[in-house]
Design an enzyme around this catalytic site. Structure first.
Site, PDB file in Angstrom:
ATOM      1  N   GLU A  66       0.804  -1.213   0.000  1.00  0.00           N
ATOM      2  CA  GLU A  66       0.000   0.000   0.000  1.00  0.00           C
ATOM      3  C   GLU A  66       0.845   1.275   0.000  1.00  0.00           C
ATOM      4  OE1 GLU A  66      -2.452  -1.156   3.217  1.00  0.00           O
ATOM      5  OE2 GLU A  66      -3.994  -1.987   1.924  1.00  0.00           O
ATOM      6  N   HIS A 105      -1.938   3.600   8.676  1.00  0.00           N
ATOM      7  CA  HIS A 105      -3.089   2.840   8.173  1.00  0.00           C
ATOM      8  C   HIS A 105      -3.330   1.671   9.113  1.00  0.00           C
ATOM      9  CE1 HIS A 105      -5.741   0.331   5.974  1.00  0.00           C
ATOM     10  NE2 HIS A 105      -4.809  -0.503   5.553  1.00  0.00           N
ATOM     11  N   HIS A 109      -6.194  -1.292  11.134  1.00  0.00           N
ATOM     12  CA  HIS A 109      -7.371  -2.143  11.043  1.00  0.00           C
ATOM     13  C   HIS A 109      -8.079  -2.141  12.397  1.00  0.00           C
ATOM     14  CE1 HIS A 109      -5.507  -4.606   7.461  1.00  0.00           C
ATOM     15  NE2 HIS A 109      -5.710  -3.332   7.181  1.00  0.00           N
ATOM     16  N   HIS A 124     -12.290  -2.442   4.949  1.00  0.00           N
ATOM     17  CA  HIS A 124     -10.834  -2.554   5.043  1.00  0.00           C
ATOM     18  C   HIS A 124     -10.329  -2.066   6.400  1.00  0.00           C
ATOM     19  CE1 HIS A 124      -6.805  -2.080   2.680  1.00  0.00           C
ATOM     20  NE2 HIS A 124      -6.579  -2.349   3.959  1.00  0.00           N
TER      21      HIS A 124
END
Length: 243
Positions: free
Chosen positions: A80, A99, A101, A163
């Site tokens: 990514e 980023h 989760h 996501h």
């Protein structure tokens, strides 16, 4: 000490903290990714692909340029990384990206549910609305195009549909705080929605005032970077004329 070593140390330190705190979705996996923009360079220091954070070392951290060409590091950068580079290109105020989760933000991402402005201190920090970036496969051109297309709202947090979440800021201390504030808002919003009762949000006038302060803060950072760029350009001696 290498030119990028301090950047690598910062990336490693915040990545392992995020992993230990469960923000990557598991404490023993390799999900999520982190990057930092190198000051005065079109270069990004980023976590590697498919390596557990608890065994990661400074030598595993990667450095790439804005064309994704490797500068340092033997491992493959996160798939990514293009999403990170796209963000740095669009948002001149940003120098750190996380980023995650994280649980409740991810829950809202599968509901395709933006988070409205609920609290003044959160809105003052991250902006007016946590929008949802449309789904695309991890690492795909479509995903980083979708992310880039949402950044114009000048907020600091985004949900990525089915996501996870993306938090962006000037440094890791600030951006980690955004991660925490996002999870606070997502948790409370989910619990409020579960009651079935109407959820109240901040008044429009208040939201506008708070978001204006967010934009002003970003503009100051953009001006600081531009001043550094101009100073650096002036310091470069002009080339000798050819004879």
């Amino acid at each position: 000490m290498g030119h990028y070593d301090e950047y690598k140390r910062r990336v490693l330190r915040i990545s392992q903290r995020l992993s230990a705190d469960g923000y990557f979705g598991s404490k023993s996996g390799s999900a999520g990714n982190v990057s930092m923009l190198v000051e005065d360079e079109d270069a990004v220091v980023v976590t590697p692909s498919h390596l557990r954070y608890d065994v990661m070392t400074i030598e595993d951290i990667c450095v790439v340029d804005f064309d994704l060409a490797g500068i340092e590091g033997e491992r493959k950068p996160s798939i990514e990384t293009p999403m990170h580079v796209a963000t740095y290109k669009v948002r001149a105020d940003v120098s750190a990206i996380i980023h995650t989760h994280q649980t409740f933000a991810s829950a809202l991402s599968v509901l395709n549910q933006p988070i409205p402005p609920l609290f003044d201190e959160v809105t003052l920090a991250i902006g007016k609305t946590v929008e949802v970036v449309p789904y695309a496969l991890s690492g795909s051109r479509e995903l980083h195009d979708n992310v880039a297309g949402k950044l114009a709202n000048r907020c600091h947090c985004y949900l990525i549909q089915n996501h996870g979440a993306l938090c962006i800021g000037t440094d890791f201390d600030e951006t980690f705080t955004f991660v925490e504030l996002l999870e606070k808002s997502a948790t409370i919003y989910m619990q409020a929605l579960a009651t079935g009762k109407p959820v109240t949000i901040l008044p429009d006038k208040t939201v506008a005032q708070l978001h204006s302060a967010v934009i002003a803060r970003q503009d100051r950072e953009i001006a600081r970077k531009e001043k550094r760029r101009v100073t650096r350009m002036k310091a470069v001696p002009e080339a000798e004329p050819s004879h």
